[in-house]
Design an enzyme around this catalytic site. Structure first.
Site, mmCIF file in Angstrom:
data_model
loop_
_atom_site.group_PDB
_atom_site.id
_atom_site.type_symbol
_atom_site.label_atom_id
_atom_site.label_comp_id
_atom_site.label_asym_id
_atom_site.label_seq_id
_atom_site.Cartn_x
_atom_site.Cartn_y
_atom_site.Cartn_z
ATOM 1 N N GLN A 139 -49.218 20.086 -45.701
ATOM 2 C CA GLN A 139 -50.536 19.876 -46.291
ATOM 3 C C GLN A 139 -51.649 19.990 -45.254
ATOM 4 O O GLN A 139 -52.832 20.103 -45.612
ATOM 5 C CB GLN A 139 -50.604 18.491 -46.950
ATOM 6 C CG GLN A 139 -49.537 18.250 -48.006
ATOM 7 C CD GLN A 139 -49.876 18.903 -49.326
ATOM 8 O OE1 GLN A 139 -50.813 19.690 -49.421
ATOM 9 N NE2 GLN A 139 -49.110 18.602 -50.358
ATOM 10 N N HIS A 147 -62.141 22.023 -44.225
ATOM 11 C CA HIS A 147 -62.896 21.432 -45.324
ATOM 12 C C HIS A 147 -63.438 20.054 -44.935
ATOM 13 O O HIS A 147 -64.634 19.778 -45.057
ATOM 14 C CB HIS A 147 -61.995 21.331 -46.554
ATOM 15 C CG HIS A 147 -62.678 20.805 -47.768
ATOM 16 N ND1 HIS A 147 -61.983 20.345 -48.872
ATOM 17 C CD2 HIS A 147 -63.984 20.632 -48.071
ATOM 18 C CE1 HIS A 147 -62.841 19.934 -49.794
ATOM 19 N NE2 HIS A 147 -64.065 20.088 -49.329
ATOM 20 N N THR A 205 -58.293 23.091 -59.112
ATOM 21 C CA THR A 205 -58.629 24.084 -58.083
ATOM 22 C C THR A 205 -59.672 25.068 -58.604
ATOM 23 O O THR A 205 -60.594 25.451 -57.879
ATOM 24 C CB THR A 205 -57.371 24.839 -57.629
ATOM 25 O OG1 THR A 205 -56.372 23.899 -57.228
ATOM 26 C CG2 THR A 205 -57.685 25.764 -56.462
#
Length: 259
Positions: A139, A147, A205
């Site tokens: 991840q 981000h 998403t």
């Protein structure tokens, strides 16, 4: 026109004289070194955290994950509501509202909502911490780290210079998306018995992609319409959306579409 607080903390820093005088004494706002120190600690966590967990068993953390995600969803709901309510009472335009420094109660309410929006980006570093403690190394992608680190800096710029004007629109949109996102992770933390309720991840998403597209369009129209808004921030915000559209678009294509 935005004014400098005259503290000297930003001496020699570009556009220091335009900083919003109302927010300069709020926590983690005045000096860029404060923000850089927090970001440095985050990047050290990213680098050394997995090394520290290498020989250790992963932590489950189901309870803390549930509480954290629930609190983040509720906090983003509060921020979104505050931004929308204050902007509405001020009759702000979502498209092209000039920035202004005012000590009107509703203006200060809006600025405080922006500060909380900024602080949530500090809290969101816990996302990475949970990945490390649970040994979910897959991840820790470039998308994830970029981000979180870049959003923190962008939000520092907002609270430092423009916690006013039509900036409320992309901030409220981001908070709204995070309400849904953290609600999803809150359900996911409850375990496999709730997995059948999580079929909508791809749409989450897609919603994030839509957010970035709207952010790009909002910044572009501000430039085209020559809104009374710091031009350098318009160009920065518009350019900032492009890598997100690419990275999230690539992630969506790899995960949810077939070759």
């Amino acid at each position: 026109m935005l004014k400098s607080n005259g503290s000297g903390l930003l001496s020699g820093f570009p556009y220091a004289e335009l900083a919003d005088e109302r927010t300069q004494h709020w926590p983690l706002v005045a000096s860029p070194w404060h923000a850089l120190a927090v970001l440095t600690l985050y990047l050290l966590l990213v680098y050394y955290g997995p090394k520290c967990m290498h020989s250790r068993k992963p932590w489950q953390l189901r309870g803390p994950l549930f509480i954290y995600n629930l609190c983040m969803s509720l906090l983003n709901g509060y921020i979104c509501l505050e931004l929308y309510s204050a902007a509405r009472k001020l009759n702000y335009s979502a498209i092209c509202q000039p920035c202004r420094v005012s000590f009107d109660p509703q203006e200060l309410r809006l600025a405080r909502a922006f500060w909380w929006f900024y602080i949530t980006k500090v809290f969101e570093f816990a996302d990475t911490c949970f990945f490390i403690l649970r040994k979910k190394q897959s991840q820790l992608t470039f998308l994830h780290i970029y981000h979180h680190s870049s959003m923190f800096i962008i939000c520092w710029i907002i609270i430092k210079w423009t916690p006013t004007g039509s900036t409320f629109m992309p901030a409220a949109l981001n908070s709204f998306v995070h309400i849904i996102m953290y609600a999803y992770y809150c359900l996911a933390a409850l375990g496999s018995r709730f997995r059948r309720y999580l079929w909508w991840k791809r749409y989450l998403t897609a919603l994030q992609l839509l957010q970035f597209a709207l952010g790009l369009a909002w910044g572009a129209q501000a430039i085209i319409n020559k809104c009374e808004y710091p031009p350098w921030l318009c160009y920065l915000g518009t350019t900032y959306m492009l890598p997100f559209l690419y990275l999230f678009g690539r992630f969506y294509a790899q995960k949810y579409t077939k070759t």
